[in-house]
Design a protein around this motif. Structure first.
Motif, mmCIF file in Angstrom:
data_model
loop_
_atom_site.group_PDB
_atom_site.id
_atom_site.type_symbol
_atom_site.label_atom_id
_atom_site.label_comp_id
_atom_site.label_asym_id
_atom_site.label_seq_id
_atom_site.Cartn_x
_atom_site.Cartn_y
_atom_site.Cartn_z
ATOM 1 N N PRO A 26 0.820 -1.215 0.000
ATOM 2 C CA PRO A 26 0.000 0.000 0.000
ATOM 3 C C PRO A 26 0.853 1.264 0.000
ATOM 4 O O PRO A 26 2.041 1.247 0.335
ATOM 5 C CB PRO A 26 -0.802 -0.115 1.296
ATOM 6 C CG PRO A 26 0.087 -0.910 2.201
ATOM 7 C CD PRO A 26 0.800 -1.891 1.303
ATOM 8 N N GLN A 27 0.207 2.369 -0.349
ATOM 9 C CA GLN A 27 0.894 3.663 -0.327
ATOM 10 C C GLN A 27 1.133 4.125 1.109
ATOM 11 O O GLN A 27 2.193 4.637 1.444
ATOM 12 C CB GLN A 27 0.042 4.691 -1.079
ATOM 13 C CG GLN A 27 0.634 6.088 -1.095
ATOM 14 C CD GLN A 27 -0.269 7.064 -1.829
ATOM 15 O OE1 GLN A 27 -1.268 6.678 -2.433
ATOM 16 N NE2 GLN A 27 0.071 8.329 -1.773
ATOM 17 N N HIS A 28 0.123 3.958 1.961
ATOM 18 C CA HIS A 28 0.223 4.381 3.352
ATOM 19 C C HIS A 28 0.390 3.142 4.228
ATOM 20 O O HIS A 28 -0.511 2.302 4.310
ATOM 21 C CB HIS A 28 -1.015 5.175 3.758
ATOM 22 C CG HIS A 28 -1.257 6.380 2.901
ATOM 23 N ND1 HIS A 28 -0.409 7.476 2.917
ATOM 24 C CD2 HIS A 28 -2.227 6.665 1.994
ATOM 25 C CE1 HIS A 28 -0.858 8.384 2.058
ATOM 26 N NE2 HIS A 28 -1.948 7.911 1.491
ATOM 27 N N LEU A 29 1.525 3.037 4.869
ATOM 28 C CA LEU A 29 1.848 1.862 5.660
ATOM 29 C C LEU A 29 1.332 2.008 7.080
ATOM 30 O O LEU A 29 1.274 3.106 7.623
ATOM 31 C CB LEU A 29 3.366 1.657 5.671
ATOM 32 C CG LEU A 29 4.022 1.535 4.290
ATOM 33 C CD1 LEU A 29 5.526 1.469 4.442
ATOM 34 C CD2 LEU A 29 3.508 0.300 3.579
ATOM 35 N N PRO A 30 0.967 0.900 7.720
ATOM 36 C CA PRO A 30 0.527 0.957 9.110
ATOM 37 C C PRO A 30 1.691 1.320 10.025
ATOM 38 O O PRO A 30 2.857 1.182 9.636
ATOM 39 C CB PRO A 30 0.036 -0.475 9.379
ATOM 40 C CG PRO A 30 0.771 -1.308 8.400
ATOM 41 C CD PRO A 30 0.944 -0.456 7.174
ATOM 42 N N PRO A 31 1.398 1.791 11.244
ATOM 43 C CA PRO A 31 2.477 2.127 12.192
ATOM 44 C C PRO A 31 3.343 0.898 12.467
ATOM 45 O O PRO A 31 2.896 -0.240 12.350
ATOM 46 C CB PRO A 31 1.723 2.560 13.455
ATOM 47 C CG PRO A 31 0.352 2.921 12.986
ATOM 48 C CD PRO A 31 0.064 2.052 11.800
ATOM 49 N N GLY A 32 4.592 1.159 12.839
ATOM 50 C CA GLY A 32 5.507 0.066 13.117
ATOM 51 C C GLY A 32 5.038 -0.783 14.283
ATOM 52 O O GLY A 32 4.488 -0.287 15.265
ATOM 53 N N LEU A 33 5.234 -2.086 14.170
ATOM 54 C CA LEU A 33 4.853 -3.029 15.217
ATOM 55 C C LEU A 33 6.064 -3.310 16.109
ATOM 56 O O LEU A 33 7.170 -2.863 15.834
ATOM 57 C CB LEU A 33 4.332 -4.320 14.584
ATOM 58 C CG LEU A 33 3.162 -4.162 13.615
ATOM 59 C CD1 LEU A 33 2.858 -5.500 12.973
ATOM 60 C CD2 LEU A 33 1.935 -3.615 14.325
ATOM 61 N N GLY A 34 5.839 -4.088 17.171
ATOM 62 C CA GLY A 34 6.915 -4.421 18.086
ATOM 63 C C GLY A 34 7.794 -5.528 17.572
ATOM 64 O O GLY A 34 8.041 -6.520 18.285
ATOM 65 N N LEU A 35 8.254 -5.416 16.340
ATOM 66 C CA LEU A 35 9.131 -6.412 15.727
ATOM 67 C C LEU A 35 10.370 -5.711 15.194
ATOM 68 O O LEU A 35 10.337 -4.523 14.850
ATOM 69 C CB LEU A 35 8.432 -7.116 14.559
ATOM 70 C CG LEU A 35 7.219 -8.006 14.828
ATOM 71 C CD1 LEU A 35 6.617 -8.473 13.512
ATOM 72 C CD2 LEU A 35 7.595 -9.208 15.692
ATOM 73 N N SER A 36 11.454 -6.463 15.102
ATOM 74 C CA SER A 36 12.621 -5.933 14.403
ATOM 75 C C SER A 36 12.379 -6.059 12.900
ATOM 76 O O SER A 36 11.468 -6.763 12.448
ATOM 77 C CB SER A 36 13.877 -6.700 14.799
ATOM 78 O OG SER A 36 13.834 -8.020 14.274
ATOM 79 N N VAL A 37 13.222 -5.397 12.131
ATOM 80 C CA VAL A 37 13.086 -5.436 10.674
ATOM 81 C C VAL A 37 13.210 -6.865 10.161
ATOM 82 O O VAL A 37 12.389 -7.332 9.361
ATOM 83 C CB VAL A 37 14.145 -4.520 10.030
ATOM 84 C CG1 VAL A 37 14.256 -4.792 8.529
ATOM 85 C CG2 VAL A 37 13.815 -3.062 10.283
ATOM 86 N N ILE A 38 14.236 -7.585 10.611
ATOM 87 C CA ILE A 38 14.440 -8.947 10.111
ATOM 88 C C ILE A 38 13.283 -9.851 10.530
ATOM 89 O O ILE A 38 12.843 -10.715 9.757
ATOM 90 C CB ILE A 38 15.799 -9.509 10.597
ATOM 91 C CG1 ILE A 38 16.162 -10.792 9.834
ATOM 92 C CG2 ILE A 38 15.811 -9.744 12.088
ATOM 93 C CD1 ILE A 38 16.617 -10.569 8.423
ATOM 94 N N GLU A 39 12.753 -9.660 11.755
ATOM 95 C CA GLU A 39 11.620 -10.463 12.211
ATOM 96 C C GLU A 39 10.387 -10.206 11.361
ATOM 97 O O GLU A 39 9.625 -11.141 11.052
ATOM 98 C CB GLU A 39 11.311 -10.148 13.677
ATOM 99 C CG GLU A 39 12.320 -10.703 14.666
ATOM 100 C CD GLU A 39 12.094 -10.188 16.074
ATOM 101 O OE1 GLU A 39 12.574 -10.844 17.029
ATOM 102 O OE2 GLU A 39 11.458 -9.126 16.236
ATOM 103 N N SER A 40 10.187 -8.955 10.944
ATOM 104 C CA SER A 40 9.008 -8.624 10.137
ATOM 105 C C SER A 40 9.071 -9.268 8.760
ATOM 106 O O SER A 40 8.051 -9.715 8.218
ATOM 107 C CB SER A 40 8.856 -7.103 10.003
ATOM 108 O OG SER A 40 9.818 -6.552 9.122
#
Length: 258
Positions: free
Chosen positions: A85-99
């Protein structure tokens, strides 16, 4: 001979009584090609992309390799098509690699998720963010992570809504090089909503032009992008020229009319 690509015929998306996309058809989009969707604000670009992804109710026909996508369940469709999507949801409690690993698990690709996730980050050039938390990233960085999640899954079709909108010039080029390289290497189909027409002309195999929910033109950039098209679709006087490296350049001189 059955179609091997993505075919959109007489697509329509309606909000209430208002048709945002009406009778939109595209020639077969072949594996190994990147198509840019361009057009003025409100033309229906993002709506069409969401309709193809199954996130808006779309009537008409959308088929991939001869299979009707509109008849598939959401999980079946998600295995073939991924959407950024163009507008991404707020960051979650995950690291980048975990996501990125989580995206691979959802896609059910199998194999070494950690290795695949890190390879996706390396491909975009953001492996240095691997241990950062999503909620500590800038909007542009999260946009890059979202792209890594998408390309790690390596779907048949990638739908991207303005993937370079929050990026600086270096990463705009890097993202487009990455997507085009993935498309070529793995014979994927990419459809990308873009506002930067010069960038679209540089990287897209085909340009699809939308105005008021209708397809006004489709083809290679040098065939579609003409001064008349810019006058008709954007209401501007423009020149289309080639630079010293033979790349198309769009030069807008002035608006037409009051």
């Amino acid at each position: 001979m059955s179609a091997q690509g993505l075919v959109v015929s007489h697509a329509q998306v309606t909000y209430g009584r208002r048709a945002v996309i009406h009778d939109a058809s595209l020639p077969e989009l072949q594996p190994g090609t990147l198509t840019a969707l361009i057009g003025p604000n409100g033309a229906g670009k993002s709506t069409l992309l969401r309709g193809l992804a199954g996130l808006e109710r779309l009537t008409g026909s959308v088929s991939l390799q001869g299979l009707q996508l509109t008849a598939m369940s959401v999980p079946e469709r998600a295995r073939l098509i991924t959407y950024m999507p163009q507008h991404l949801p707020p960051g979650l409690g995950l690291s980048v690699i975990e996501s990125v690993m989580a995206a691979l698990r959802v896609g059910g690709s199998g194999g070494d998720y950690l290795e695949q996730a890190y390879a996706a980050l390396q491909r975009i050039g953001i492996e240095h963010l691997a241990d950062r938390m999503l909620n500590a990233l800038s909007g542009g960085q999260r946009q890059l992570v979202s792209l890594a999640q998408l390309i790690a899954r390596r779907p048949n079709v990638m739908l991207l809504d303005e993937p370079t909108s929050a990026l600086d010039l270096r990463y705009q080029l890097r993202v487009m090089e990455c997507v085009r390289g993935m498309v070529r290497q793995h014979q994927l189909i990419a459809v990308i909503v873009m506002h930067d027409i010069s960038l679209a002309a540089r990287y897209a195999d085909n340009i699809a032009v939308l105005r008021e929910g209708q397809v006004m033109g489709f083809g290679a950039a040098h065939e579609v992008l003409t001064p008349q098209l810019f006058a008709d679709v954007y209401g501007v006087q423009a020149r289309v020229e080639r630079c010293s490296q033979q790349t198309l350049q769009i030069l807008v001189d002035c608006p037409i009319g009051g």
